[in-house]
Scaffold this motif. Sequence first.
Motif, PDB file in Angstrom:
ATOM      1  N   GLU A 155      -0.858  17.192 -32.022  1.00  0.00           N
ATOM      2  CA  GLU A 155      -2.297  17.131 -32.426  1.00  0.00           C
ATOM      3  C   GLU A 155      -3.297  16.569 -31.177  1.00  0.00           C
ATOM      4  OE1 GLU A 155      -4.818  13.642 -35.366  1.00  0.00           O
ATOM      5  OE2 GLU A 155      -2.702  13.901 -35.493  1.00  0.00           O
ATOM      6  N   GLN A 156      -2.665  15.636 -30.446  1.00  0.00           N
ATOM      7  CA  GLN A 156      -3.629  15.322 -29.327  1.00  0.00           C
ATOM      8  C   GLN A 156      -3.672  16.614 -28.384  1.00  0.00           C
ATOM      9  OE1 GLN A 156      -1.029  11.953 -28.254  1.00  0.00           O
ATOM     10  NE2 GLN A 156      -2.705  10.427 -28.676  1.00  0.00           N
ATOM     11  N   LEU A 157      -2.507  17.268 -28.187  1.00  0.00           N
ATOM     12  CA  LEU A 157      -2.301  18.467 -27.236  1.00  0.00           C
ATOM     13  C   LEU A 157      -3.373  19.241 -28.146  1.00  0.00           C
ATOM     14  CD1 LEU A 157       1.279  18.703 -26.461  1.00  0.00           C
ATOM     15  CD2 LEU A 157      -0.628  18.169 -24.739  1.00  0.00           C
ATOM     16  N   ARG A 158      -3.504  19.602 -29.265  1.00  0.00           N
ATOM     17  CA  ARG A 158      -4.507  20.583 -29.724  1.00  0.00           C
ATOM     18  C   ARG A 158      -5.913  20.483 -29.594  1.00  0.00           C
ATOM     19  NH1 ARG A 158      -3.001  22.325 -35.506  1.00  0.00           N
ATOM     20  NH2 ARG A 158      -3.790  20.401 -35.783  1.00  0.00           N
ATOM     21  N   ALA A 159      -6.082  19.027 -29.695  1.00  0.00           N
ATOM     22  CA  ALA A 159      -7.520  18.306 -29.315  1.00  0.00           C
ATOM     23  C   ALA A 159      -8.082  18.690 -27.798  1.00  0.00           C
ATOM     24  CB  ALA A 159      -7.560  17.121 -29.540  1.00  0.00           C
ATOM     25  N   LEU A 160      -7.147  18.525 -27.073  1.00  0.00           N
ATOM     26  CA  LEU A 160      -7.215  18.738 -25.575  1.00  0.00           C
ATOM     27  C   LEU A 160      -7.387  20.452 -25.339  1.00  0.00           C
ATOM     28  CD1 LEU A 160      -4.852  16.445 -23.828  1.00  0.00           C
ATOM     29  CD2 LEU A 160      -7.114  16.698 -23.198  1.00  0.00           C
ATOM     30  N   SER A 161      -6.555  21.177 -25.977  1.00  0.00           N
ATOM     31  CA  SER A 161      -6.499  22.512 -25.795  1.00  0.00           C
ATOM     32  C   SER A 161      -7.957  23.019 -26.296  1.00  0.00           C
ATOM     33  CB  SER A 161      -5.381  23.197 -26.626  1.00  0.00           C
ATOM     34  OG  SER A 161      -5.574  24.587 -26.682  1.00  0.00           O
ATOM     35  N   ASP A 162      -8.542  22.516 -27.229  1.00  0.00           N
ATOM     36  CA  ASP A 162      -9.601  23.148 -27.884  1.00  0.00           C
ATOM     37  C   ASP A 162     -10.894  22.608 -26.731  1.00  0.00           C
ATOM     38  OD1 ASP A 162      -8.317  23.987 -29.856  1.00  0.00           O
ATOM     39  OD2 ASP A 162      -9.090  22.190 -31.342  1.00  0.00           O
ATOM     40  N   GLU A 163     -10.816  21.466 -26.028  1.00  0.00           N
ATOM     41  CA  GLU A 163     -11.655  21.044 -25.246  1.00  0.00           C
ATOM     42  C   GLU A 163     -11.841  21.747 -23.978  1.00  0.00           C
ATOM     43  OE1 GLU A 163     -12.169  16.867 -25.488  1.00  0.00           O
ATOM     44  OE2 GLU A 163     -13.465  16.811 -23.568  1.00  0.00           O
ATOM     45  N   VAL A 164     -10.499  22.032 -23.662  1.00  0.00           N
ATOM     46  CA  VAL A 164     -10.436  22.873 -22.343  1.00  0.00           C
ATOM     47  C   VAL A 164     -11.039  24.329 -22.729  1.00  0.00           C
ATOM     48  CG1 VAL A 164      -8.745  24.115 -20.900  1.00  0.00           C
ATOM     49  CG2 VAL A 164      -8.584  21.588 -21.606  1.00  0.00           C
ATOM     50  N   GLY A 165     -10.789  24.890 -23.832  1.00  0.00           N
ATOM     51  CA  GLY A 165     -11.374  26.185 -23.878  1.00  0.00           C
ATOM     52  C   GLY A 165     -10.635  27.276 -23.581  1.00  0.00           C
ATOM     53  N   GLU A 166     -11.022  28.528 -23.712  1.00  0.00           N
ATOM     54  CA  GLU A 166     -10.338  29.697 -23.589  1.00  0.00           C
ATOM     55  C   GLU A 166     -10.352  30.049 -21.914  1.00  0.00           C
ATOM     56  OE1 GLU A 166     -11.672  33.005 -25.723  1.00  0.00           O
ATOM     57  OE2 GLU A 166     -10.812  32.450 -27.581  1.00  0.00           O
ATOM     58  N   ASN A 167     -11.530  29.585 -21.266  1.00  0.00           N
ATOM     59  CA  ASN A 167     -11.730  30.255 -19.985  1.00  0.00           C
ATOM     60  C   ASN A 167     -11.186  29.310 -18.881  1.00  0.00           C
ATOM     61  OD1 ASN A 167     -12.921  32.394 -20.970  1.00  0.00           O
ATOM     62  ND2 ASN A 167     -14.830  31.381 -21.242  1.00  0.00           N
ATOM     63  N   ARG A 168     -10.743  28.166 -19.245  1.00  0.00           N
ATOM     64  CA  ARG A 168     -10.059  27.258 -18.407  1.00  0.00           C
ATOM     65  C   ARG A 168      -8.632  26.858 -18.846  1.00  0.00           C
ATOM     66  NH1 ARG A 168     -14.799  22.759 -18.681  1.00  0.00           N
ATOM     67  NH2 ARG A 168     -14.029  22.565 -20.701  1.00  0.00           N
ATOM     68  N   SER A 169      -7.952  26.368 -17.756  1.00  0.00           N
ATOM     69  CA  SER A 169      -6.521  26.002 -17.960  1.00  0.00           C
ATOM     70  C   SER A 169      -6.262  24.488 -17.425  1.00  0.00           C
ATOM     71  CB  SER A 169      -5.706  27.011 -17.158  1.00  0.00           C
ATOM     72  OG  SER A 169      -5.735  26.836 -15.947  1.00  0.00           O
ATOM     73  N   LEU A 170      -5.361  23.984 -18.240  1.00  0.00           N
ATOM     74  CA  LEU A 170      -5.128  22.364 -17.862  1.00  0.00           C
ATOM     75  C   LEU A 170      -3.578  22.259 -17.767  1.00  0.00           C
ATOM     76  CD1 LEU A 170      -6.324  19.660 -17.432  1.00  0.00           C
ATOM     77  CD2 LEU A 170      -5.944  19.306 -20.000  1.00  0.00           C
ATOM     78  N   LEU A 171      -3.188  21.893 -16.465  1.00  0.00           N
ATOM     79  CA  LEU A 171      -1.725  21.226 -16.274  1.00  0.00           C
ATOM     80  C   LEU A 171      -2.017  19.821 -16.551  1.00  0.00           C
ATOM     81  CD1 LEU A 171       0.848  21.275 -15.073  1.00  0.00           C
ATOM     82  CD2 LEU A 171      -0.146  20.832 -12.939  1.00  0.00           C
ATOM     83  N   ILE A 172      -0.945  19.536 -17.593  1.00  0.00           N
ATOM     84  CA  ILE A 172      -0.828  18.052 -18.314  1.00  0.00           C
ATOM     85  C   ILE A 172       0.520  17.341 -17.760  1.00  0.00           C
ATOM     86  CG2 ILE A 172      -0.625  16.488 -20.196  1.00  0.00           C
ATOM     87  CD1 ILE A 172      -2.382  18.501 -21.703  1.00  0.00           C
ATOM     88  N   CYS A 173       0.353  16.507 -16.997  1.00  0.00           N
ATOM     89  CA  CYS A 173       1.629  15.568 -16.429  1.00  0.00           C
ATOM     90  C   CYS A 173       1.500  14.562 -17.398  1.00  0.00           C
ATOM     91  CB  CYS A 173       1.679  15.135 -15.057  1.00  0.00           C
ATOM     92  SG  CYS A 173       1.329  16.652 -13.891  1.00  0.00           S
ATOM     93  N   CYS A 174       2.494  14.154 -18.205  1.00  0.00           N
ATOM     94  CA  CYS A 174       2.636  13.103 -19.174  1.00  0.00           C
ATOM     95  C   CYS A 174       4.041  12.557 -19.386  1.00  0.00           C
ATOM     96  CB  CYS A 174       2.058  13.687 -20.483  1.00  0.00           C
ATOM     97  SG  CYS A 174       3.037  14.869 -20.944  1.00  0.00           S
ATOM     98  N   MET A 175       4.158  11.574 -20.059  1.00  0.00           N
ATOM     99  CA  MET A 175       5.388  10.927 -20.273  1.00  0.00           C
ATOM    100  C   MET A 175       6.379  11.801 -21.026  1.00  0.00           C
ATOM    101  SD  MET A 175       7.052   7.231 -21.273  1.00  0.00           S
ATOM    102  CE  MET A 175       6.379   7.173 -22.706  1.00  0.00           C
ATOM    103  N   ALA A 176       5.823  12.200 -21.950  1.00  0.00           N
ATOM    104  CA  ALA A 176       6.640  13.128 -22.951  1.00  0.00           C
ATOM    105  C   ALA A 176       5.615  14.039 -23.963  1.00  0.00           C
ATOM    106  CB  ALA A 176       7.561  12.589 -23.985  1.00  0.00           C
ATOM    107  N   TYR A 177       5.987  14.941 -24.632  1.00  0.00           N
ATOM    108  CA  TYR A 177       5.075  15.637 -25.266  1.00  0.00           C
ATOM    109  C   TYR A 177       5.737  16.448 -26.444  1.00  0.00           C
ATOM    110  CZ  TYR A 177       6.728  19.550 -22.443  1.00  0.00           C
ATOM    111  OH  TYR A 177       7.550  20.479 -21.795  1.00  0.00           O
ATOM    112  N   GLU A 178       5.092  16.680 -27.424  1.00  0.00           N
ATOM    113  CA  GLU A 178       5.891  17.394 -28.534  1.00  0.00           C
ATOM    114  C   GLU A 178       5.910  19.056 -28.247  1.00  0.00           C
ATOM    115  OE1 GLU A 178       5.044  15.317 -32.772  1.00  0.00           O
ATOM    116  OE2 GLU A 178       3.434  16.659 -32.148  1.00  0.00           O
ATOM    117  N   PRO A 179       7.237  19.444 -28.356  1.00  0.00           N
ATOM    118  CA  PRO A 179       7.575  20.801 -27.832  1.00  0.00           C
ATOM    119  C   PRO A 179       6.498  21.933 -28.466  1.00  0.00           C
ATOM    120  CG  PRO A 179       9.521  19.798 -28.618  1.00  0.00           C
ATOM    121  CD  PRO A 179       8.167  18.686 -28.876  1.00  0.00           C
ATOM    122  N   GLN A 180       5.984  21.702 -29.521  1.00  0.00           N
ATOM    123  CA  GLN A 180       5.270  22.564 -30.285  1.00  0.00           C
ATOM    124  C   GLN A 180       3.978  22.642 -29.348  1.00  0.00           C
ATOM    125  OE1 GLN A 180       4.133  21.072 -34.059  1.00  0.00           O
ATOM    126  NE2 GLN A 180       3.178  23.149 -34.591  1.00  0.00           N
TER     127      GLN A 180
END
Length: 312
Positions: A219-244
């Motif tokens: 859910e958090q990743l999807r919110a981030l993805s929406d904010e980043v938008g189609e024309n940008r990319s984001l590398l996320i370094c985190c402790m863990a993430y849901e594989p989805q």
Amino acid sequence: MMADIVEAGLIYFGKDGNAVPSRKQYLADIEGVVPWTWWPHEEAGHTDEAKRESQEIFGTELAFATPKPERLLQRIIHIATNPGDLVLDSFAGSGTTGAVAHKMGRRWIMVELGDHAKTHIVPRLCKVIDGTDPGGVTEATGWKGGGGYRFCRLAPSLLERDAWGNWVVSKDYKPEMLAEAMCKHFNYAYDPSTEHYWMHGQASETSFIYVTTASLTFEQLRALSDEVGENRSLLICCMAYEPQGETLTNLTLRKIPRVVLDRCEWGKDDYSLRIDALPMMAEEEPEAPAQKRVPKPKPGAAGDLFDNGEEV
Ligand SMILES: C[S@@+](CC[C@H](N)C(=O)[O-])C[C@H]1O[C@@H](n2cnc3c(N)ncnc32)[C@H](O)[C@@H]1O
């Protein structure tokens, strides 16, 4: 073939013929002059010459106390390197090594902990680059100016000894330094944005990096993805993430290695962190399930980024 080399008289087996064979080299086969251990001052310069050179560059007030003559460095660099090679002087002083290496078409790295890194080395190398340093080996090398360099300041030491003599993370170490280290590790320029909490650095106008010690839900990743938008990319370094989260095409997800996170217990003096070679987790390692749910990151404050949050 070995037999041909022996036949040609190029191998020496010792006086009695039973020593470890060694290769013979004849003077006639060597271009130039074989280096000699006796270096007369007429060829390699002397202390007075070095002092004069220093005064010409820096004036009498700022002249460096222990300079080396440029001709001495020219000889050393000539013997030990070829044009384009990298010359390192980790005790750079007034910068003679770099100045001469530069004039001789070598690349160089100088390290200096004293203030003269700025008061001497920087102006000296600027003069070399501008072609306004006529002294030293300028004429002998035909140097006219050119090139450039980067000046980097090392971060304060990350490690210090605790009361038991063990290396531990310095108390001055701040979580932001983790973000900076991860940026460096992935070749992003560290440049935290005040506008977007997830922009810690960038590699281009459209690619960004976000470092957090949190575990991120889909859910958090999807919110981030929406904010980043189609024309940008984001590398996320985190402790863990849901594989989805890996299905979100504008996000690239990387786990900060547990070994690093475990040692980032800020303010405690019982861990050490090697930041020069952050080991990355093997790709095939199974993803840790994101059991630790955290509150949605709050926009705006850089401090949020390292907040592990409370379990909910
Ligand atoms: C003898 S001077 C070098 C002179 C130099 N070859 C020249 O021609 O100007 C040695 C230098 O090493 C620097 N130095 C000493 N310990 C150092 C360290 N750990 N890291 C970097 N520089 C250091 C000192 O500040 C000093 O300027």
